[in-house]
Design a protein around this motif. Structure first.
Motif, mmCIF file in Angstrom:
data_model
loop_
_atom_site.group_PDB
_atom_site.id
_atom_site.type_symbol
_atom_site.label_atom_id
_atom_site.label_comp_id
_atom_site.label_asym_id
_atom_site.label_seq_id
_atom_site.Cartn_x
_atom_site.Cartn_y
_atom_site.Cartn_z
ATOM 1 N N LEU A 1 0.784 -1.254 -0.168
ATOM 2 C CA LEU A 1 -0.095 0.001 -0.170
ATOM 3 C C LEU A 1 0.801 1.266 0.103
ATOM 4 O O LEU A 1 1.912 1.292 0.472
ATOM 5 C CB LEU A 1 -0.924 -0.160 1.197
ATOM 6 N N ALA A 2 0.233 2.252 -0.581
ATOM 7 C CA ALA A 2 0.884 3.478 -0.583
ATOM 8 C C ALA A 2 -0.128 4.809 -0.402
ATOM 9 O O ALA A 2 -1.132 4.509 -1.060
ATOM 10 C CB ALA A 2 1.982 3.869 -1.652
ATOM 11 N N GLU A 3 0.318 5.710 -0.029
ATOM 12 C CA GLU A 3 -0.943 7.004 0.061
ATOM 13 C C GLU A 3 -0.858 7.429 -1.323
ATOM 14 O O GLU A 3 0.249 7.878 -1.779
ATOM 15 C CB GLU A 3 -0.465 7.726 1.125
ATOM 16 N N ALA A 4 -1.881 7.718 -1.924
ATOM 17 C CA ALA A 4 -1.756 8.336 -3.258
ATOM 18 C C ALA A 4 -1.736 9.902 -3.354
ATOM 19 O O ALA A 4 -2.249 10.691 -2.447
ATOM 20 C CB ALA A 4 -3.473 8.083 -4.045
ATOM 21 N N THR A 5 -0.940 10.274 -4.278
ATOM 22 C CA THR A 5 -0.837 11.936 -4.315
ATOM 23 C C THR A 5 -1.669 12.605 -5.361
ATOM 24 O O THR A 5 -2.298 11.593 -6.153
ATOM 25 C CB THR A 5 0.622 12.226 -4.467
ATOM 26 N N GLU A 6 -1.730 13.521 -5.257
ATOM 27 C CA GLU A 6 -2.624 14.323 -6.455
ATOM 28 C C GLU A 6 -2.190 13.817 -7.819
ATOM 29 O O GLU A 6 -2.881 13.584 -8.846
ATOM 30 C CB GLU A 6 -2.464 15.983 -6.438
ATOM 31 N N GLN A 7 -0.731 13.657 -7.980
ATOM 32 C CA GLN A 7 -0.215 13.242 -9.208
ATOM 33 C C GLN A 7 -0.721 11.796 -9.661
ATOM 34 O O GLN A 7 -0.837 11.430 -10.794
ATOM 35 C CB GLN A 7 1.263 13.094 -9.105
ATOM 36 N N ASP A 8 -0.914 11.081 -8.601
ATOM 37 C CA ASP A 8 -1.270 9.541 -8.920
ATOM 38 C C ASP A 8 -2.619 9.689 -9.613
ATOM 39 O O ASP A 8 -2.900 8.794 -10.734
ATOM 40 C CB ASP A 8 -1.751 8.932 -7.676
ATOM 41 N N TRP A 9 -3.538 10.424 -9.276
ATOM 42 C CA TRP A 9 -5.038 10.520 -10.041
ATOM 43 C C TRP A 9 -4.951 10.614 -11.698
ATOM 44 O O TRP A 9 -5.730 10.350 -12.323
ATOM 45 C CB TRP A 9 -6.091 11.505 -9.498
ATOM 46 N N GLY A 10 -3.646 11.323 -11.885
ATOM 47 C CA GLY A 10 -3.623 11.640 -13.372
ATOM 48 C C GLY A 10 -2.574 10.733 -14.125
ATOM 49 O O GLY A 10 -2.218 10.670 -15.263
#
Lengths: 426, 426
Positions: free
Chosen positions: B310-319
């Motif tokens: 697991l990792a915490e999604a950053t704003e960048q991950d969504w794109g």
């Protein structure tokens, strides 16, 4: 506004248009029709208010010494307004094509696949003088479920502002987003440069105006352009042909009106009928003051026509869009040479064959590389209304996306719709 | 070749392609099918000759220290060649859509107006490494009646030359123009710059390859581009949903293959089903080594899954388009938030809703602004073959002209056909 402010202003218009486009894409057909009917009503109620705004444009134009035909094109008369209102009502009454699903078929995997017609998103319209284009573009945008950013000519800015206020009011009355149609309120040319370079907000640009404007926009745009450049249209008189019919159609194609892009600029005549056909069409053109620029063979026949204004055609004439009482005339061996001439010198707009020969007709329809190919009809028919599109946002001489007269459908795209029941790929 | 020679060479290719395109546009369906069958035969007969040419490319690639997966993509094995041959035969057997006339209807004036499907003209294809693309592009070009100029990767030049020779031979056997498919024989990059800037000869450019290549070509092209950039696809698990079905489809959408553009990179889950759904899909992803980058709410649930990376999604991950065993996971309130997220962060490629709710399904299909919108199916189905197109020249993430998987139809345009009986405009 300075350059920085104009950039910011145009970006804001883009952002607002994009947001409105999502709301418009899901607007009920009834709401879009209601907005169009409201706009028709507001136009009729606003005749005096519009006349007052228009008077400011006219006064400025005359003070600037604009030629009277140009001033004429600016005029927002009660008759022009009534035509706009009727156009809105006709659009309101047309079937709504958004959401239509085509060709849904089951595939071997079990999924069903079809295509749904959806709006393109945001289109930018750049046009000159005639303020009625503001209403044409706004109404087409509403009907097609798009958002639009309109940039009219600076000479019509007061008329356009008054019209845009009515559009906003109509949208709001129908519960649609006010930003679905926005007018660029600054007359600074820098706004055009911005508008055509925002692919994140604007999906397509439609310029309407002189060739210079359109060439500049096409060269600089960073988004797709639906453009119309030349209309160098041809009428080819084949052998065999009904001479009476050929005379009637070739006359209409050239002299019905000289300025539209679908008027014929070139007349090609099969050698076998030139001796009979050319003197007859020549005397009609002579009577109407149409100058004939012919090949030597055509001129040899036309010299017998009393009052004919003749000149030898140069290489340049074959590629010319005169938009004037001038026509180039060439005698050709037959359909092969006619097609080769049209594909070489034409502008891929509209070309017609007049013939009795079925095979020649089929060959012409197939091989002429133009947006409209006609048999036994006047090129003057190349028009969105005449083609039953109900409206026309422009005529495209490109082959990509929409070709020829562009109506509502040209402002839409087809996305794929896949329906499954938990299907997975092997 | 120096720059001047390359310009001249590319212009010559363009001129030859344009001339060939007119002959191809009127080629009989039978001749096009014969060329495709001849090409299939020549490919099978040429397996050894092709292997010899391919060996030169492979040797050069290994000497240059190319990574083995890259070398693999260059390989022209007997199996790859057989697949190409079968593809040609399938295309030969498909109906020929050129010349089809749609919607011929009489208008109030009396003229009958319809639209005829015709080839676009000339397309330029720019691609990397895999030499089988040469055959795919050539066969699609022949079937669609276009002419093509192919520019493959320099690393595959010997294979591509050998393949192009077979294409030329097949065209000639069928009596079609040899220049209907031309390979750019120089590996100089300047030829690409020329190819994309000849609107007089090339009607559309189709780049296939890395994002860098495609962005560069789109920015510099002076002709329309059918382009495919990111595939940031989403699967949204709605409430209510059949959990078993959702687990099966969400698994397939991510793990069927990691590298294709239609693999799901984002998983959105309705809050109401997250507690039940996420642990089940989480343990599958964990078992397959898929890293999960979640929002805090998703992570809180997934922490209970043994072995989950697991990792915490950053704003960048969504794109992000991972093209790897990584997936972003977000818990959303419901279908509205899912659609808003997809339209904001997605790449308008392919997105799916898994649901039992009819209204949510309809809303998703209508409001998601993507080339493919799916209900209860794996995003992996977004593919020309799965959609029944018979072939795929590429996938377009643009809205203009062709959208989503592009087959033969995307290489054609519709021109207007007008039939009259001597009609003139009033």
């Amino acid at each position: 506004m300075n350059a920085l402010n104009i950039a910011e202003y145009t970006q804001t218009l883009g952002l607002q248009a994009k947001a409105a486009s999502f709301l418009m894409a899901r607007a009920p057909a009834a709401a879009k029709a209601a907005a169009l009917r409201a706009l028709a009503r507001l136009l009729r109620e606003g005749v005096e208010e519009l006349a007052a705004a228009n008077a400011q444009d006219l006064e400025r134009a005359r003070a600037a010494g604009l030629a009277e035909p140009m001033v004429d094109r600016l005029k927002l008369t009660p008759r022009v307004i009534e035509t706009c209102a009727q156009g809105c009502e006709q659009l309101a009454a047309m079937p709504d094509i958004i959401g239509e699903i085509q060709g849904m078929q089951q595939q071997p995997s079990g999924i069903r696949v079809g295509r749904m017609r959806v709006p393109i998103g945001v289109f930018g319209m750049i046009y000159e003088s005639r303020p009625n284009v503001t209403i044409e573009a706004a109404s087409l945008s509403i009907k097609s479920g798009n958002a639009a950013i309109l940039r009219g000519g600076s000479e019509a800015i007061d008329s356009n502002r008054a019209l845009a206020r009515l559009v906003t009011q109509a949208l709001q009355e129908a519960g649609l987003p006010a930003h679905a149609v926005q007018l660029v309120e600054t007359t600074d040319r820098a706004a055009v440069g911005q508008l055509i370079a925002m692919p994140q907000y604007v999906d397509v640009i439609i310029p309407r105006g002189g060739k210079g404007l359109i060439e500049r926009i096409s060269a600089e745009a960073k988004v797709p352009v639906i453009k119309h450049l030349d209309g160098n249209c041809h009428t080819y008189v084949d052998d065999p042909v009904d001479i009476d019919m050929a005379v009637k159609v070739a006359d209409n194609a050239k002299t019905n009106k000289y300025s539209p892009c679908n008027a014929s600029e070139g007349l090609l005549v099969a050698r076998g009928v030139a001796g009979e056909f050319l003197p007859r069409i020549g005397s009609i053109y002579a009577a109407k003051g149409v100058q004939m620029r012919g090949c030597p063979e055509a001129l040899a026949i036309l010299r017998g026509v009393p009052g004919a204004e003749l000149a030898e055609a140069t290489e340049q004439d074959w590629g010319e869009e005169y938009l004037a009482p001038i026509i180039s005339i060439k005698v050709v061996a037959g359909v092969d040479e006619a097609i080769a001439h049209i594909n070489r010198y034409g502008s891929h707009h509209t070309d017609a064959i007049l013939t009795r020969d079925h095979l020649h007709a089929q060959q012409f329809l197939r091989d002429v590389d133009s947006a409209s190919c006609m048999v036994n009809a006047s090129t003057r028919f190349a028009d969105g209304f005449e083609y039953g599109l109900g409206a026309e946002i422009g005529i495209s001489t490109d082959k990509f996306h929409a070709r020829g007269p562009v109506g509502i459908e040209g402002l839409t795209s087809l996305k794929w719709v896949v329906l499954g029941e938990g299907d997975v790929r092997a």
